[in-house]
Design a protein around this motif. Structure first.
Motif, mmCIF file in Angstrom:
data_model
loop_
_atom_site.group_PDB
_atom_site.id
_atom_site.type_symbol
_atom_site.label_atom_id
_atom_site.label_comp_id
_atom_site.label_asym_id
_atom_site.label_seq_id
_atom_site.Cartn_x
_atom_site.Cartn_y
_atom_site.Cartn_z
ATOM 1 N N GLY A 205 1.081 -1.176 -0.269
ATOM 2 C CA GLY A 205 -0.288 -0.269 -0.046
ATOM 3 C C GLY A 205 0.916 1.617 -0.029
ATOM 4 O O GLY A 205 1.913 1.518 -0.016
ATOM 5 N N GLN A 206 -0.159 2.268 -0.182
ATOM 6 C CA GLN A 206 0.390 3.474 0.132
ATOM 7 C C GLN A 206 -0.104 5.077 0.124
ATOM 8 O O GLN A 206 -1.329 4.150 0.551
ATOM 9 C CB GLN A 206 1.390 4.237 -1.435
ATOM 10 N N PRO A 207 0.105 6.020 0.972
ATOM 11 C CA PRO A 207 -1.038 7.060 2.174
ATOM 12 C C PRO A 207 -1.586 7.333 0.092
ATOM 13 O O PRO A 207 -1.046 7.171 -1.186
ATOM 14 C CB PRO A 207 0.369 8.371 1.827
ATOM 15 N N ASP A 208 -2.803 7.668 0.467
ATOM 16 C CA ASP A 208 -3.655 8.339 -0.779
ATOM 17 C C ASP A 208 -4.555 9.950 0.183
ATOM 18 O O ASP A 208 -4.552 9.739 1.442
ATOM 19 C CB ASP A 208 -4.962 7.716 -0.230
ATOM 20 N N GLU A 209 -4.850 10.694 -1.297
ATOM 21 C CA GLU A 209 -4.664 12.143 -0.148
ATOM 22 C C GLU A 209 -6.589 12.121 -0.030
ATOM 23 O O GLU A 209 -6.951 13.155 1.373
ATOM 24 C CB GLU A 209 -4.859 12.630 -1.672
ATOM 25 N N THR A 210 -7.091 10.380 -0.698
ATOM 26 C CA THR A 210 -8.484 10.870 -0.295
ATOM 27 C C THR A 210 -8.629 10.249 1.105
ATOM 28 O O THR A 210 -10.438 10.564 2.165
ATOM 29 C CB THR A 210 -9.411 10.306 -1.315
ATOM 30 N N PHE A 211 -8.577 9.109 1.328
ATOM 31 C CA PHE A 211 -8.956 7.560 2.551
ATOM 32 C C PHE A 211 -7.913 7.888 3.196
ATOM 33 O O PHE A 211 -7.835 7.491 4.392
ATOM 34 C CB PHE A 211 -8.636 6.415 1.970
ATOM 35 N N GLY A 212 -6.695 8.391 3.517
ATOM 36 C CA GLY A 212 -5.347 8.699 4.006
ATOM 37 C C GLY A 212 -4.645 7.502 3.513
ATOM 38 O O GLY A 212 -3.015 7.687 3.512
ATOM 39 N N TYR A 213 -4.687 6.284 3.027
ATOM 40 C CA TYR A 213 -4.213 5.201 2.966
ATOM 41 C C TYR A 213 -5.342 4.256 1.778
ATOM 42 O O TYR A 213 -6.182 3.977 1.764
ATOM 43 C CB TYR A 213 -3.997 4.564 3.931
ATOM 44 N N ARG A 214 -4.065 3.987 1.260
ATOM 45 C CA ARG A 214 -4.602 3.031 0.051
ATOM 46 C C ARG A 214 -4.274 1.354 -0.119
ATOM 47 O O ARG A 214 -2.906 1.793 0.052
ATOM 48 C CB ARG A 214 -5.275 3.133 -0.944
ATOM 49 N N TYR A 215 -4.664 0.335 -0.724
ATOM 50 C CA TYR A 215 -3.624 -1.147 -0.991
ATOM 51 C C TYR A 215 -3.971 -0.945 -2.814
ATOM 52 O O TYR A 215 -4.734 0.009 -3.033
ATOM 53 C CB TYR A 215 -4.486 -1.909 -0.335
ATOM 54 N N HIS A 216 -2.581 -1.916 -3.072
ATOM 55 C CA HIS A 216 -2.509 -2.254 -3.882
ATOM 56 C C HIS A 216 -2.658 -3.997 -4.571
ATOM 57 O O HIS A 216 -2.046 -3.957 -3.750
ATOM 58 C CB HIS A 216 -2.440 -1.108 -5.409
ATOM 59 N N THR A 217 -3.037 -4.166 -6.087
ATOM 60 C CA THR A 217 -2.336 -5.307 -6.375
ATOM 61 C C THR A 217 -1.468 -4.774 -7.080
ATOM 62 O O THR A 217 -0.180 -4.072 -7.506
ATOM 63 C CB THR A 217 -3.524 -6.363 -7.332
ATOM 64 N N SER A 218 -0.480 -5.671 -7.468
ATOM 65 C CA SER A 218 0.697 -5.843 -7.976
ATOM 66 C C SER A 218 0.792 -7.021 -9.004
ATOM 67 O O SER A 218 0.716 -8.194 -8.701
ATOM 68 C CB SER A 218 1.797 -5.252 -7.396
ATOM 69 N N GLU A 219 2.104 -6.694 -9.501
ATOM 70 C CA GLU A 219 2.564 -8.543 -10.402
ATOM 71 C C GLU A 219 3.104 -9.051 -10.069
ATOM 72 O O GLU A 219 3.184 -10.011 -10.764
ATOM 73 C CB GLU A 219 2.848 -7.258 -12.425
#
Length: 319
Positions: A205-219
């Motif tokens: 994951g990484q910081p997010d302007e809307t929710f404060g933080y967000r997760y991602h999928t990755s290859e």
């Protein structure tokens, strides 16, 4: 964004302010992510003061099991599943892991970390667990999921088949929610830009302007949410899919991935609700066949697997 539905939050007719307003907005975002993706006919979202509860049968309307070679010889069976997602995410101090779901996709399917070897330790998080990697060991289907020890379907990697079904598919579409309240996106930033190498943290994951933080999928590994960065009270007590049992309370014997993998695994489902998973191993044909029985929530099974030595075994199992 214009939502396809209207979510009404009522608190005695008073306008929402402060923390209540934030909860209402987070609840609306979660409900909208399900509705905008087109899954609100099979996933319900109900909000309380602290949580949004997503309820589904965990059984996706997309292809399953195709491509699996390292099968654990278990099959997907619908299950009533209701899980809470926090409405007030709070950053934690220690990444959280557990040997079960860490979140839920917008189609109601649970999301696990990439491993199938039990709960990861804090040390495990920092090192790729190749021998437990469900992708590298052939345990996942072409859609990023498989059935678990409770014959429950769930994702261990990017849910590509679900994403292809989403009516709002795109980099800004939320594909799921972690139980700590933070959203899960695909491989790109919501604005469509690529995520630089090394930008994602240990939990993917990484910081997010809307929710404060967000997760991602990755290859590459860890492919999906590896741990949770937010605080979750009673984390280990979060709901799990109820395993199948016999009438006397006995469980289904866990399968073992046959050495070297199986070939030609095919999962089929008929209009009458009967299902079959067929495959070959070292030139022999094996199968697991099951259909709804006369008892609600129960299925009649007939199996011939590598795990039970090729013997034909029958029985009724229920959620």
């Amino acid at each position: 964004m214009i939502y396809r539905h209207l979510l009404t939050v009522m608190l005695g007719g008073l306008a929402l302010t402060g923390e209540a307003q934030a909860h209402g907005e987070h609840c609306e975002a979660i409900a909208a992510s399900v509705a905008d993706a087109g899954f609100d006919d099979s996933v319900t979202v109900t909000c309380s003061d602290a949580h949004a509860v997503l309820r589904s049968d965990t059984y996706p309307d997309h292809e399953m099991m195709t491509g699996i070679t390292g099968t654990n010889e278990q099959v997907p069976v619908p299950a009533d599943y209701a899980v809470p997602v926090l409405l007030d995410p709070v950053p934690g101090t220690v990444p959280l892991t557990r040997d079960s779901a860490l979140g839920v996709a917008v189609n109601g399917v649970p999301i696990f970390d990439y491993t199938a070897g039990g709960e990861m330790s804090q040390t495990d998080l920092a090192h790729h667990q190749a021998h437990h990697d469900t992708v590298q060991t052939g345990q996942l289907d072409a859609c990023g999921g498989h059935e678990g020890r409770g014959d429950d379907y769930h994702y261990h990697a990017e849910p590509v088949c679900m994403i292809a079904q989403m009516e709002n598919a795109g980099p800004d579409a939320i594909i799921g929610w972690a139980f700590d309240g933070y959203p899960i996106y695909g491989r790109l930033n919501p604005d469509g830009t690529a995520i630089p190498d090394g930008a994602l943290d240990i939990c993917n994951g990484q910081p997010d302007e809307t929710f404060g933080y967000r997760y991602h999928t990755s290859e590459g590994a860890p492919y999906i949410v590896q741990c949770l960065m937010g605080e979750v009270a009673a984390f280990d007590a979060l709901p799990r899919v109820r395993a199948l049992t016999t009438a006397d309370g006995g469980g289904v014997d866990p399968g073992r991935p046959p050495r070297g993998g199986v070939e030609g695994l095919v999962f089929t489902e008929s209009a009458d609700g009967s299902r079959s998973m067929d495959y070959t191993y070292e030139g022999e044909d094996y199968y697991i066949r099951y259909a709804p029985s006369e008892s609600p929530g129960c299925y009649d099974f007939t199996t011939r697997t590598v795990t039970n030595g090729g013997q034909v075994v029958s029985g009724e199992y229920c959620r």
